[in-house]
Design a protein around this motif. Structure first.
Motif, PDB file in Angstrom:
ATOM      1  N   ARG A   7       0.852  -1.401  -0.080  1.00 16.41           N
ATOM      2  CA  ARG A   7       0.144   0.187  -0.042  1.00 16.41           C
ATOM      3  C   ARG A   7       0.758   1.217  -0.030  1.00 16.41           C
ATOM      4  N   GLY A   8       2.181   1.077   0.415  1.00 14.33           N
ATOM      5  CA  GLY A   8       2.908   2.353   0.534  1.00 14.33           C
ATOM      6  C   GLY A   8       3.598   2.690  -0.629  1.00 14.33           C
ATOM      7  N   LEU A   9       3.776   1.706  -1.511  1.00 14.68           N
ATOM      8  CA  LEU A   9       4.376   1.811  -2.964  1.00 14.68           C
ATOM      9  C   LEU A   9       3.453   2.821  -3.703  1.00 14.68           C
ATOM     10  N   LYS A  10       4.019   3.890  -4.533  1.00 15.54           N
ATOM     11  CA  LYS A  10       3.084   4.821  -5.191  1.00 15.54           C
ATOM     12  C   LYS A  10       3.444   4.809  -6.590  1.00 15.54           C
ATOM     13  N   ASP A  11       4.714   4.608  -6.829  1.00 13.99           N
ATOM     14  CA  ASP A  11       5.217   4.636  -8.442  1.00 13.99           C
ATOM     15  C   ASP A  11       5.566   3.414  -8.971  1.00 13.99           C
ATOM     16  N   VAL A  12       5.042   2.179  -8.275  1.00 12.84           N
ATOM     17  CA  VAL A  12       5.343   0.688  -8.913  1.00 12.84           C
ATOM     18  C   VAL A  12       4.138   0.172  -9.148  1.00 12.84           C
ATOM     19  N   THR A  13       4.119  -0.866  -9.900  1.00 16.33           N
ATOM     20  CA  THR A  13       3.117  -1.941 -10.194  1.00 16.33           C
ATOM     21  C   THR A  13       3.138  -3.028  -9.276  1.00 16.33           C
ATOM     22  N   CYS A  14       2.123  -3.639  -8.760  1.00 17.55           N
ATOM     23  CA  CYS A  14       2.036  -4.908  -8.048  1.00 17.55           C
ATOM     24  C   CYS A  14       1.245  -5.705  -8.722  1.00 17.55           C
ATOM     25  N   MET A  15       1.380  -6.937  -9.334  1.00 20.09           N
ATOM     26  CA  MET A  15       0.373  -7.835  -9.883  1.00 20.09           C
ATOM     27  C   MET A  15       0.583  -8.994  -8.993  1.00 20.09           C
ATOM     28  N   ILE A  16      -0.342  -9.513  -8.114  1.00 25.22           N
ATOM     29  CA  ILE A  16      -0.516 -10.362  -7.091  1.00 25.22           C
ATOM     30  C   ILE A  16      -1.219 -11.496  -7.502  1.00 25.22           C
ATOM     31  N   VAL A  17      -0.537 -12.769  -7.606  1.00 31.25           N
ATOM     32  CA  VAL A  17      -1.253 -13.736  -7.301  1.00 31.25           C
ATOM     33  C   VAL A  17      -1.097 -14.475  -6.196  1.00 31.25           C
ATOM     34  N   ARG A  71      11.753  -8.811   3.329  1.00 30.91           N
ATOM     35  CA  ARG A  71      12.191  -7.471   3.185  1.00 30.91           C
ATOM     36  C   ARG A  71      12.733  -7.175   1.986  1.00 30.91           C
ATOM     37  N   PHE A  72      12.073  -6.142   1.413  1.00 29.13           N
ATOM     38  CA  PHE A  72      12.345  -5.472   0.087  1.00 29.13           C
ATOM     39  C   PHE A  72      12.860  -4.116   0.270  1.00 29.13           C
ATOM     40  N   PRO A  73      13.711  -3.843  -0.554  1.00 27.14           N
ATOM     41  CA  PRO A  73      14.184  -2.246  -0.642  1.00 27.14           C
ATOM     42  C   PRO A  73      13.170  -1.508  -1.249  1.00 27.14           C
ATOM     43  N   ASP A  74      13.121  -0.292  -0.913  1.00 28.48           N
ATOM     44  CA  ASP A  74      12.372   0.700  -1.737  1.00 28.48           C
ATOM     45  C   ASP A  74      12.792   0.734  -3.174  1.00 28.48           C
ATOM     46  N   PRO A  75      11.968   0.778  -3.932  1.00 31.70           N
ATOM     47  CA  PRO A  75      12.348   0.719  -5.743  1.00 31.70           C
ATOM     48  C   PRO A  75      12.896   2.020  -5.943  1.00 31.70           C
ATOM     49  N   GLY A  76      13.501   2.105  -6.690  1.00 31.06           N
ATOM     50  CA  GLY A  76      14.378   3.385  -7.216  1.00 31.06           C
ATOM     51  C   GLY A  76      13.621   3.960  -8.583  1.00 31.06           C
ATOM     52  N   VAL A  87       3.182   2.301 -19.838  1.00 35.72           N
ATOM     53  CA  VAL A  87       2.957   0.694 -19.942  1.00 35.72           C
ATOM     54  C   VAL A  87       4.595   0.479 -19.602  1.00 35.72           C
ATOM     55  N   LEU A  88       4.665  -0.822 -18.636  1.00 41.95           N
ATOM     56  CA  LEU A  88       6.112  -0.964 -18.336  1.00 41.95           C
ATOM     57  C   LEU A  88       6.127  -2.513 -18.899  1.00 41.95           C
ATOM     58  N   THR A 146       2.818 -11.274 -29.183  1.00 40.50           N
ATOM     59  CA  THR A 146       3.984 -10.520 -28.541  1.00 40.50           C
ATOM     60  C   THR A 146       4.094 -10.224 -27.042  1.00 40.50           C
ATOM     61  N   THR A 147       5.235 -10.149 -26.330  1.00 39.05           N
ATOM     62  CA  THR A 147       5.324  -9.713 -25.022  1.00 39.05           C
ATOM     63  C   THR A 147       6.435  -8.466 -25.449  1.00 39.05           C
ATOM     64  N   TRP A 148       6.345  -7.833 -24.416  1.00 40.94           N
ATOM     65  CA  TRP A 148       7.410  -6.562 -24.393  1.00 40.94           C
ATOM     66  C   TRP A 148       7.223  -6.152 -22.872  1.00 40.94           C
ATOM     67  N   LYS A 149       8.855  -5.885 -22.535  1.00 45.88           N
ATOM     68  CA  LYS A 149       9.193  -5.274 -21.468  1.00 45.88           C
ATOM     69  C   LYS A 149      10.141  -3.975 -21.285  1.00 45.88           C
ATOM     70  N   ASN A 150       9.744  -2.891 -20.845  1.00 46.44           N
ATOM     71  CA  ASN A 150      10.706  -1.898 -20.834  1.00 46.44           C
ATOM     72  C   ASN A 150      11.866  -2.236 -20.359  1.00 46.44           C
ATOM     73  N   PRO A 151      12.914  -1.811 -21.244  1.00 46.37           N
ATOM     74  CA  PRO A 151      14.456  -2.531 -21.108  1.00 46.37           C
ATOM     75  C   PRO A 151      14.924  -1.763 -19.621  1.00 46.37           C
ATOM     76  N   ASN A 152      14.435  -0.740 -19.154  1.00 45.10           N
ATOM     77  CA  ASN A 152      15.168  -0.563 -17.685  1.00 45.10           C
ATOM     78  C   ASN A 152      14.315  -1.045 -16.565  1.00 45.10           C
ATOM     79  N   ALA A 153      13.145  -1.756 -16.958  1.00 43.30           N
ATOM     80  CA  ALA A 153      12.343  -2.520 -15.643  1.00 43.30           C
ATOM     81  C   ALA A 153      13.118  -3.477 -15.318  1.00 43.30           C
ATOM     82  N   LYS A 154      13.043  -3.901 -13.833  1.00 44.65           N
ATOM     83  CA  LYS A 154      13.655  -4.800 -13.193  1.00 44.65           C
ATOM     84  C   LYS A 154      12.308  -5.911 -12.732  1.00 44.65           C
ATOM     85  N   VAL A 155      12.282  -7.035 -13.477  1.00 41.76           N
ATOM     86  CA  VAL A 155      11.002  -7.732 -12.921  1.00 41.76           C
ATOM     87  C   VAL A 155      11.504  -9.139 -12.194  1.00 41.76           C
ATOM     88  N   ALA A 156      11.081  -9.299 -11.283  1.00 45.57           N
ATOM     89  CA  ALA A 156      11.135 -10.595 -10.362  1.00 45.57           C
ATOM     90  C   ALA A 156      10.072 -11.275 -10.156  1.00 45.57           C
TER      91      ALA A 156
END
Length: 180
Positions: A7-17, A71-76, A87-88, A146-156
């Motif tokens: 809930r504290g994340l403001k500028d990131v996406t969370c896709m939760i399964v 524990r995750f670091p704050d995203p940059g 779109v990311l 097709t699939t595409w990911k922003n080249p600067n995005a880090k996806v885990a």
């Protein structure tokens, strides 16, 4: 703590399964329900979703007997992305069939994920939830589309059945595990 973190994340996406209804209720405002190889977009809470689709209650009946702590670091800042709506990650008209399966797991999927997305992905076992995530993250390649990911995005992605693998890395932090 996970709910507060998400809930504290403001500028990131969370896709939760997840099968944790409380987590989804407190963190998600939109539901993607996979049913009969089709995505259905529902705007609202898990409670409202289950009221409209009572059969979905069964998705949350499994209970976990073992607690995990992450524990995750704050995203940059993400270079080149100045809007929460940009779109990311996306996929367009994607089909995928696992080798040896007679029918596709997903058909004609189109998904857009932006910085402001908070999405729960729901469906019965075998509906294609994890397959969709694996296609979005690049772990699987589509048969069609097709699939595409922003080249600067880090996806885990940590798979729901990856605990046999995670147990070999218990001394690592979640970030170290993801980067490993």
């Amino acid at each position: 703590w996970v709910e507060d973190y998400i809930r504290g994340l403001k500028d990131v996406t969370c896709m939760i399964v997840s099968q944790n209804a409380h987590l989804l209720e407190t963190c998600c405002s939109r539901i993607i329900h996979i049913d009969n190889l089709r995505l259905h977009n529902f705007k609202g809470s898990i409670k409202a979703f289950v009221e409209e689709f009572p059969e979905a209650k069964s998705y949350f009946e499994l209970k976990s007997s073992k607690g995990l702590s992450f524990r995750f670091p704050d995203p940059g800042f993400l270079e080149g992305v100045s809007s929460r709506g940009k779109v990311l990650i996306k996929m367009d008209k994607v089909d995928f069939t696992y080798p040896g399966n007679p029918k596709p797991t997903v058909v004609n999927l189109t998904v857009r994920v932006s910085m402001g997305s908070r999405v729960a992905c729901l469906g019965p076992n075998g509906a294609g939830k994890s397959t969709m995530i694996k296609l979005l993250t690049g772990e699987l390649n589509p048969d069609k589309g097709t699939t595409w990911k922003n080249p600067n995005a880090k996806v885990a992605y940590v798979a729901q059945h990856a605990f046999h693998h995670i147990e070999k890395h218990l001394k690592m932090t979640p970030t170290e595990y993801i980067l490993w």
